[in-house]
Design an enzyme around this catalytic site. Structure first.
Site, PDB file in Angstrom:
ATOM      1  N   HIS A 463     -27.196 -57.390  -3.640  1.00 59.34           N
ATOM      2  CA  HIS A 463     -25.953 -57.871  -2.999  1.00 59.34           C
ATOM      3  C   HIS A 463     -26.189 -58.290  -1.549  1.00 59.34           C
ATOM      4  O   HIS A 463     -27.256 -58.095  -1.008  1.00 59.34           O
ATOM      5  CB  HIS A 463     -24.809 -56.846  -3.136  1.00 59.34           C
ATOM      6  CG  HIS A 463     -24.997 -55.561  -2.386  1.00 59.34           C
ATOM      7  ND1 HIS A 463     -23.962 -54.707  -2.124  1.00 59.34           N
ATOM      8  CD2 HIS A 463     -26.100 -54.986  -1.868  1.00 59.34           C
ATOM      9  CE1 HIS A 463     -24.422 -53.670  -1.461  1.00 59.34           C
ATOM     10  NE2 HIS A 463     -25.701 -53.800  -1.295  1.00 59.34           N
ATOM     11  N   GLU A 464     -25.173 -58.911  -0.981  1.00 65.72           N
ATOM     12  CA  GLU A 464     -25.257 -59.432   0.391  1.00 65.72           C
ATOM     13  C   GLU A 464     -26.391 -60.434   0.565  1.00 65.72           C
ATOM     14  O   GLU A 464     -27.120 -60.414   1.550  1.00 65.72           O
ATOM     15  CB  GLU A 464     -25.431 -58.280   1.397  1.00 65.72           C
ATOM     16  CG  GLU A 464     -24.198 -57.484   1.655  1.00 65.72           C
ATOM     17  CD  GLU A 464     -23.017 -58.372   1.952  1.00 65.72           C
ATOM     18  OE1 GLU A 464     -23.195 -59.424   2.577  1.00 65.72           O
ATOM     19  OE2 GLU A 464     -21.918 -58.016   1.512  1.00 65.72           O
TER      20      GLU A 464
END
Ligand SMILES: Cc1cc2nc3c(=O)[nH]c(=O)nc-3n(C[C@H](O)[C@H](O)[C@H](O)COP(=O)(O)OP(=O)(O)OC[C@H]3O[C@@H](n4cnc5c(N)ncnc54)[C@H](O)[C@@H]3O)c2cc1C
Length: 612
Positions: A463-464
């Protein structure tokens, strides 16, 4: 084993944060106020987070058809965190903040991430509110951000869609003006949103009175078409429940519906959701609802088309936060495996005449290979923590001060952010794997915490911005921006550390190795791009990220080690050993990584699909 001495060493002995109060913004602070914040967070993490880390892993969020049910411990942790004031710690006094340096805030948050990374989701709420403080209108700050800082409302970040993850230019959520007077709404230009948002953390729960979704969506052009690319993306506040201009709930439910919960490998204490915006489950303000009806009500933040630019404010913060979470999961595994290694008897040392079975077994910490795995974990995790706090300090250095220094800090942060996110995501995950290895078979069971740390940490490369996306951001954008000035500034800081270390006889070889590594990185950067198409230059971006990250951590470790002088304590001895470990076992790996970058090796890129 206790984290606090490590945090104190990095903050005070290495980064000298007690000098920050000479900046006007932090003038009321001192080591005493910093310590008070650290004490409070350490205590809350110990009492409200750590004891429930396994519970939130086994009692996943449940949807009863109407509400998402979370364990009571999650509610208690949320309340304790909000009451501590940490959601607004870095904000101005006028809005109830503490004007705490971000360096101290980040260090204090490390205690929570280590105790139970998934029970709290404060990072999203404060990140959401911080974005509104920069890009929102005065009314949006008062009505939404202020209530997020108090914990009354919580926040989310709604970027991803089922068909648009890494490629945000492909988002399909649509926002259309809501009536002729849409620009007259005091909460911001009012739109109706329709679309699906996937993977939204903390997207539905009963922890707070309201949930403030920050949503990326496209405003169709005059022909009703979505503008291709990121330029067409705008940002909207979409509250789960509508509010008036005083932030009071109006009693109207907005049309944001939970389509389902995602069942994750780890990080299970935080709800993860697929949300439908404007599907008509909660028709709002009576104009029909449904996919062809009105949609969910959202208020524009900033200008149309500036959505991704605004969102980067939250994403950059979240990337450092993700790096810190990965680091502290690694650190939790290090502490657990160190404790285990000190207590587990197994095997005997090999003497000249072989092993003497009549002698008692030794504890596994006496085996060289176990020490190798412990030292690797320490080098990865403490090095990553030092980098995270260094980056946090760069955030504080952007407070004037003088504008030129602030600009240097900004550029350095641009270049270091992909490393602060990605190095821990990869190598503190590796640390968790080593922690399992030290536990042997026991590490592979749920009777010990290390398997959960690994599962929780596995998220962070995804993620990110995935590892691959971070790598392309570094090689394709960050080292090139401002004519390579960020990389040049970083190089200057590395050279300064090498010079300082060279003055101490003990670190001469490491100082030379750091200079050599920096030279290799700079050369490979130039060779990757020399006359190349972006696709060729970026084909080996991940090995570049790995080499860059290892060079950065080598620099950080040398800086830490050189700051120790002749300090004889066991802690200093351990840090010197971690530094040496990194230079002897890790840094030499960059040669292999950079060689494929510099030669733009096509082995992977040019292999046809049929050959797999
Ligand atoms: C637990 C969890 C929580 C999350 N929380 C949030 C949240 O709160 N808000 C939110 O908006 N999103 C959230 N996300 C979404 C997350 O940011 C995305 O999963 C991530 O951006 C990747 O998108 P994707 O899953 O669609 O994978 P894809 O984008 O399909 O990627 C699949 C693989 O292809 C690679 N790839 C993709 N494009 C390229 C390219 N151009 N070149 C080379 N390789 C490429 C990727 O690196 C990856 O390895 C969360 C995800 C998870 C799993």
């Amino acid at each position: 084993m206790n984290l606090r001495p490590t945090v104190d060493f990095l903050l005070y002995d290495w980064l000298k944060v007690e000098r920050l109060p000479c900046r006007a913004r932090f003038a009321d602070h001192s080591r005493e106020t910093f310590d008070a914040v650290l004490d409070t967070c350490e205590r809350i993490a110990r009492e409200k987070y750590a004891p429930f880390n396994r519970l939130v892993d086994t009692q996943e969020p449940q949807f009863d058809g109407e509400k998402v049910i979370l364990p009571q411990a999650t509610h208690d942790a949320y309340k304790a965190y909000a009451e501590s004031g940490m959601l607004s710690a870095a904000q101005d006094y006028e809005i109830g903040g503490m004007q705490l340096p971000y360096t101290v805030e980040a260090a204090a948050n490390a205690f929570f991430a280590m105790a139970s990374v998934s029970i709290g989701s404060g990072m999203l709420t404060s990140g959401n509110a911080n974005l509104l403080m920069v890009h929102g209108s005065e009314m949006q700050k008062k009505v939404f951000a202020a209530h997020e800082f108090s914990g009354r409302f919580s926040g989310t970040m709604c970027l991803s869609e089922p068909q648009a993850g890494s490629s945000l230019s492909d988002v399909m959520t649509r926002a259309t003006p809501d009536g002729a007077d849409f620009e007259a709404d005091p909460l911001g230009a009012r739109y109706r949103l329709r679309g699906h948002k996937m993977w939204i953390s903390s997207g539905e729960h009963e922890l707070s009175e309201n949930i403030i979704h920050l949503v990326l969506a496209k405003i169709p052009d005059a022909n009703g078409q979505l503008v291709p690319g990121v330029k067409g993306i705008s940002l909207f506040i979409v509250p789960k429940k509508l509010v008036d201009t005083e932030g009071r709930l109006t009693g109207e439910r907005n049309d944001v519906a939970l389509a389902g919960l995602n069942h994750k490998c780890g990080w299970r204490g935080t709800t993860n959701t697929l949300l439908n915006f404007g599907e008509g489950k909660y028709p709002v303000r009576g104009q029909g609802g449904g996919w062809d009806g009105t949609g969910a009500i959202g208020y524009l933040v900033g200008q149309p088309g500036d959505g991704l630019k605004c969102m980067f404010h939250m994403m950059n913060e979240a990337r450092i936060g993700v790096g810190m979470a990965a680091t502290m999961l690694g650190m939790a595994g290090y502490h657990a495996s160190l404790d285990y290694a000190k207590n587990r008897p197994q095997g005997r040392p090999s003497g000249a005449g072989g092993k003497d079975a009549s002698r008692p077994q030794v504890r596994i910490i006496e085996h060289a290979d176990i020490k190798r795995m412990l030292l690797a974990q320490k080098a990865y995790c403490e090095g990553a923590l030092a980098l995270a706090l260094y980056c946090a300090r760069l955030v504080d250095e952007q407070h004037p001060g003088n504008a030129a220094d602030a600009d240097v800090a900004r550029l350095l942060l641009e270049v270091l952010t992909p490393i602060a996110k990605s190095f821990p995501s990869e190598w503190c995950l590796e640390a968790n794997s080593l922690a399992i290895q030290i536990h042997g078979g026991y590490g592979y069971t749920r009777d010990f915490p290390v398997e959960q740390y690994w599962r929780d940490n596995r998220l962070n490369m995804i993620h990110e911005g995935t590892h691959g996306i971070q790598a392309m951001d570094l090689l394709g954008r960050k080292v090139l921006m401002d004519n390579g000035r960020g990389l040049q500034l970083l190089g200057e800081r590395m050279q300064a550390t090498a010079t300082q270390a060279q003055a101490q006889a003990a670190w001469g070889a490491e100082a030379d190795a750091l200079r050599d590594a920096l030279g290799q990185v700079v050369q490979a950067t130039q060779q990757a791009w020399a006359g190349a198409e972006p696709a060729q230059a970026l084909a080996n971006a991940v090995p570049y990220l790995q080499a860059f990250g290892h060079t950065v951590i080598a620099w950080i470790w040398l800086d830490v080690a050189a700051s120790l002088g002749d300090e004889p304590s066991p802690a200093a001895q351990g840090r010197r050993a971690a530094c040496r470990y990194f230079y002897r076992y890790e840094l030499p790996k960059i040669g292999a990584w950079l060689s494929v970058v510099a030669s733009r090796d096509p082995t992977c890129a040019e292999l046809p699909e049929e050959a797999f």
